[in-house]
Write an enzyme that holds these catalytic residues in place. Structure first.
Site, short mmCIF file in Angstrom:
data_model
loop_
_atom_site.label_atom_id
_atom_site.label_comp_id
_atom_site.label_asym_id
_atom_site.label_seq_id
_atom_site.Cartn_x
_atom_site.Cartn_y
_atom_site.Cartn_z
CG ASP A 142 -0.36 4.82 1.68
OD1 ASP A 142 -0.32 4.73 0.45
OD2 ASP A 142 -0.04 3.89 2.46
CG ASP A 146 2.86 9.69 4.33
OD1 ASP A 146 3.35 8.55 4.36
OD2 ASP A 146 1.63 9.90 4.47
CG ASP A 203 4.17 1.75 7.86
OD1 ASP A 203 4.88 0.80 7.48
OD2 ASP A 203 3.55 1.72 8.94
CG ASP A 233 -1.65 11.17 5.94
OD1 ASP A 233 -2.49 10.41 6.46
OD2 ASP A 233 -0.72 10.74 5.24
CG ASP A 285 -0.86 -1.40 2.63
OD1 ASP A 285 -0.23 -1.59 1.58
OD2 ASP A 285 -0.30 -1.28 3.74
#
Length: 271
Positions: A11, A9, A95, A178, A20
């Site tokens: 972030d 992942d 994402d 996470d 973001d």
């Protein structure tokens, strides 16, 4: 070693914050963000904020400079470089969006370590403003997973990677994440795989509450130093195990040939 796929992942896993939120905070768009958050999907919200920042005169260079200051634990880059040097196939499923991720990875000097980045598309249009799109067009082609946000199911991406691994001769996955979105892909992992959830984060809590549903071996971590230690330890353990299996297979093959002895010569044909 070449049989290991390590999936990160982004972030709060590779970097220590949400990219973001970092950009929104650093460029002073918090008020509009909080105002619009209840009214639209996250990707649409980020696209709208990039439009507003562009209108205010913020440039792509301004966004890039903010991204280059993103907080990251000092052991993360060495961990990634070590895993890559050991022959692992490194990939990202995130994402966030491709513009943020690639800007940060290039700045850190590790973009070349990753064979694939699966994330929301992002590009700079002819007016110089960043546009952000969803990974899946959930209006016309919903992914159908009720565990994941409408724009992306990480579990489906892991299933695609698993299918490609068969053709590429790769065998094991180590998955690091996470967030809530990292729980679904954890359920797709198989026995012999490993999942590394960040301790006290949503994925870790969900895995802990649903432990019987997760077939992979679970190894939690708290910070970059622990991530590096556990990741390299797992890669080393898999490598030793694979080497031992290969040695046993070779020995068995040699013994099997020896037990049969040399091929007998054909008898002469009588005339």
């Amino acid at each position: 070693m070449a049989g290991i796929v390590v999936i990160f992942d982004f972030d709060k896993t590779i970097i220590d914050v949400d990219s973001d939120n970092w950009v929104v905070d650093e460029l002073g768009a918090n008020d509009l963000f909080n105002q619009l958050l209840p009214t639209m999907p996250w990707n649409s919200l980020m696209d709208r904020l990039m439009k507003e920042l562009h209108t205010q005169g913020k440039t792509i260079e301004d966004i890039e400079e903010v991204l280059k200051r993103v907080p990251i634990h000092p052991r993360i880059v060495p961990a990634i470089k070590s895993a890559f040097a050991l022959g692992c196939d490194l990939r990202v499923i995130s994402d966030a969006n491709v513009f943020f991720i690639e800007t940060i990875l290039k700045h850190l000097g590790i973009r070349n370590c990753f064979s694939e980045i699966n994330t929301n598309p992002g590009y700079v249009d002819e007016e110089g403003r960043l546009k952000i799109l969803p990974y899946v067009d959930f209006q016309t082609s919903p992914h159908g997973c009720n565990l994941c946000p409408p724009n992306m199911c990480k579990g489906l991406i892991v299933e695609r990677i698993q299918a490609s691994m068969v053709k590429e001769g790769k065998k094991r996955i180590i998955y690091l994440g996470d967030g809530i979105g990292d729980f679904c892909p954890s359920l797709k992992l198989r026995e012999g795989d490993f999942v590394m959830p960040r301790k006290d984060f949503p994925a870790w809590n969900l895995i802990k509450e649903n432990r019987t549903l997760v077939k992979a071996e679970v190894h939690e971590w708290t910070d970059g130093e622990e991530l590096e230690h556990i990741l390299l330890q797992l890669i080393n353990a898999i490598t030793i195990e694979e080497s031992q299996l290969l040695s046993v297979e070779c020995k068995f093959h040699t013994m099997s040939k020896a037990s049969h002895g040399p091929f007998p010569r054909p008898l002469p044909v009588p005339y």
